[in-house]
Design an enzyme around this catalytic site. Structure first.
Site, PDB file in Angstrom:
ATOM      1  N   GLY A  65      89.647  13.257  44.143  1.00 46.49           N
ATOM      2  CA  GLY A  65      88.209  13.373  43.984  1.00 46.49           C
ATOM      3  C   GLY A  65      87.589  12.929  45.428  1.00 46.49           C
ATOM      4  CG  HIS A 117      89.330  10.768  35.685  1.00 54.17           C
ATOM      5  ND1 HIS A 117      88.832   9.725  34.797  1.00 54.17           N
ATOM      6  CD2 HIS A 117      90.096  10.283  36.346  1.00 54.17           C
ATOM      7  CE1 HIS A 117      89.238   8.557  35.369  1.00 54.17           C
ATOM      8  NE2 HIS A 117      90.076   8.926  36.410  1.00 54.17           N
ATOM      9  CG  LEU A 145      91.596  10.830  31.636  1.00 55.77           C
ATOM     10  CD1 LEU A 145      92.158  12.035  31.177  1.00 55.77           C
ATOM     11  CD2 LEU A 145      91.977  10.473  33.030  1.00 55.77           C
ATOM     12  CG  HIS A 146      85.303   8.693  34.204  1.00 58.26           C
ATOM     13  ND1 HIS A 146      84.875   9.885  35.411  1.00 58.26           N
ATOM     14  CD2 HIS A 146      86.015   7.752  34.974  1.00 58.26           C
ATOM     15  CE1 HIS A 146      85.462   9.246  36.586  1.00 58.26           C
ATOM     16  NE2 HIS A 146      86.026   8.155  36.075  1.00 58.26           N
ATOM     17  N   GLY A 205      94.169   6.984  34.168  1.00 59.97           N
ATOM     18  CA  GLY A 205      93.461   7.050  32.711  1.00 59.97           C
ATOM     19  C   GLY A 205      92.184   6.503  32.643  1.00 59.97           C
ATOM     20  CG  ASP A 208      88.282   7.005  44.324  1.00 60.92           C
ATOM     21  OD1 ASP A 208      87.788   5.925  44.766  1.00 60.92           O
ATOM     22  OD2 ASP A 208      88.143   7.837  43.442  1.00 60.92           O
ATOM     23  CB  VAL A 212      81.617  14.298  38.556  1.00 62.33           C
ATOM     24  CG1 VAL A 212      80.875  14.259  37.076  1.00 62.33           C
ATOM     25  CG2 VAL A 212      82.365  15.440  38.670  1.00 62.33           C
TER      26      VAL A 212
HETATM   27  P1  AMP Z   1      91.441   6.912  39.153  1.00 59.24           P
HETATM   28  O1  AMP Z   1      91.839   7.293  37.609  1.00 59.24           O
HETATM   29  O2  AMP Z   1      90.198   6.244  39.427  1.00 59.24           O
HETATM   30  O3  AMP Z   1      92.727   6.682  40.061  1.00 59.24           O
HETATM   31  O4  AMP Z   1      91.038   8.343  39.661  1.00 59.24           O
HETATM   32  C1  AMP Z   1      91.819   9.547  39.593  1.00 59.24           C
HETATM   33  C2  AMP Z   1      91.250  10.706  40.452  1.00 59.24           C
HETATM   34  O5  AMP Z   1      89.927  10.976  39.571  1.00 59.24           O
HETATM   35  C3  AMP Z   1      90.909  10.525  41.727  1.00 59.24           C
HETATM   36  O6  AMP Z   1      91.371  11.599  42.673  1.00 59.24           O
HETATM   37  C4  AMP Z   1      89.290   9.886  41.938  1.00 59.24           C
HETATM   38  O7  AMP Z   1      88.951  10.259  43.059  1.00 59.24           O
HETATM   39  C5  AMP Z   1      89.144  11.018  40.838  1.00 59.24           C
HETATM   40  N1  AMP Z   1      87.496  10.533  40.447  1.00 59.24           N
HETATM   41  C6  AMP Z   1      87.202   9.422  40.039  1.00 59.24           C
HETATM   42  N2  AMP Z   1      85.836   9.459  39.595  1.00 59.24           N
HETATM   43  C7  AMP Z   1      85.272  10.414  40.182  1.00 59.24           C
HETATM   44  C8  AMP Z   1      84.061  11.083  40.154  1.00 59.24           C
HETATM   45  N3  AMP Z   1      82.979  10.677  39.778  1.00 59.24           N
HETATM   46  N4  AMP Z   1      83.836  12.611  40.618  1.00 59.24           N
HETATM   47  C9  AMP Z   1      84.993  13.124  41.128  1.00 59.24           C
HETATM   48  N5  AMP Z   1      86.327  12.615  40.858  1.00 59.24           N
HETATM   49  C10 AMP Z   1      86.558  11.259  40.715  1.00 59.24           C
END
Ligand code: AMP
Length: 280
Positions: free
Chosen positions: A147, A37, A33-34, A31, A150, A176
């Site tokens: 993404g 995401h 979300l940016h 969550g 990670d 991103v």
């Molecule tokens: P998280 O909410 O941190 O668990 O991330 C959820 C998904 O979003 C994961 O697969 C992350 O790798 C991806 N994600 C987070 N930040 C970015 C970014 N800047 N660019 C691309 N994917 C991202």
């Protein structure tokens, strides 16, 4: 878009979604979300079939010294984002729903999860792998969207899918970045102007390393030294690791194999832990 809070309702809805054309996609998130995401969810929606986004701040992925309670949460805005992007279902279970009293079974990847972040966060990947294994079992997707931001998660979860015979395609979307190069992340909006300036040293270091590789410098030692030097010039930054690795195993390599090597960085920016990487 449906908001689903229980495992049984998610299973039932996923069974219906799987009968639709195009294959079912799952995008796991914590969550808040940016843009990163959103791009990931957008890519899943563009693939054509129905999309499930899970929003769950996973307590198992936080160490005892890490601030689970302080992780940013913005559920209403996240649900609006998912609806706007064309998501079919948002899975937003409670902690008790995912880890009921007496929960005692964990998934541990024992190789790829050990180096890099595995050293400073020794229980993190067990938490991630356990949750994602459960989500794969509950949702049964054809595609799992992750993404590149990670990179070690990608490597661990690819291994999980292969080792445990999940019939799922792992789709990895590029990192991103904000206009200035900083990788989009949940913590970015809390950074002061000064912190942001210093944080930029991380993406600048990665850019510089990419340029060196383009110019023919393939020695990992030299690339690590240069990246460490660039980040070390900023007083708020404390480097945790810089490593040139094989993207599948996360093991260090002596020389870059162009297109098949990663440089991974983690650093403290004051109290904020940042990670980034670049494909070399
Ligand atoms: P998280 O909410 O941190 O668990 O991330 C959820 C998904 O979003 C994961 O697969 C992350 O790798 C991806 N994600 C987070 N930040 C970015 C970014 N800047 N660019 C691309 N994917 C991202």
């Amino acid at each position: 878009m449906e908001k689903v809070e229980t495992v049984s309702n998610m299973r039932a809805l996923a069974a219906r979604l799987r009968t639709r054309r195009g294959g079912l996609s799952l995008v796991p998130t914590m969550g808040a979300l940016h843009a990163g995401h959103e791009a990931l969810i957008g890519a899943a929606v563009s693939a054509g079939g129905p999309v499930v986004v899970s929003i769950f701040v996973n307590p198992l992925s936080f160490g005892s010294n890490e601030n689970f309670g302080g992780y940013p949460r913005s559920l209403d805005a996240d649900l609006a984002t998912c609806a706007r992007l064309g998501v079919s279902a948002a899975f937003v279970p409670s902690i008790e729903e995912i880890y009921p009293r007496g929960f005692s079974t964990y998934v541990t990847e024992e190789h790829v999860s050990k180096p890099l972040c595995g050293i400073s966060r020794p229980t993190h990947f067990r938490g991630v792998a356990t949750l994602v294994a459960k989500l794969l079992n509950i949702v049964g997707p054809d595609r799992l969207y992750l993404g590149q931001k990670d990179a070690q998660h990608v490597a661990v979860l690819r291994k999980l899918a292969a080792d445990l015979n999940y019939n799922v395609e792992v789709v990895v979307e590029p990192t991103v970045r904000e206009a200035d190069g900083l990788a989009a992340g949940v913590r970015n909006r809390d950074l002061t102007q000064g912190q942001k300036q210093d944080a930029l040293a991380i993406s600048k270091a990665l850019k510089r390393v990419e340029q060196m590789v383009d110019a023919g410098v393939l020695s990992s030692d030299r690339l690590v030294a240069e990246a460490t030097h660039i980040m070390g010039q900023h007083r708020r930054i404390r480097v945790i690791y810089v490593s040139v690795v094989d993207p599948a195993t996360m093991e260090p390599v002596r020389e870059v194999v162009p297109g098949r090597t990663l440089i991974c960085v983690a650093a403290w920016l004051d109290e904020v832990r940042l990670t980034d990487n670049a494909v070399l």
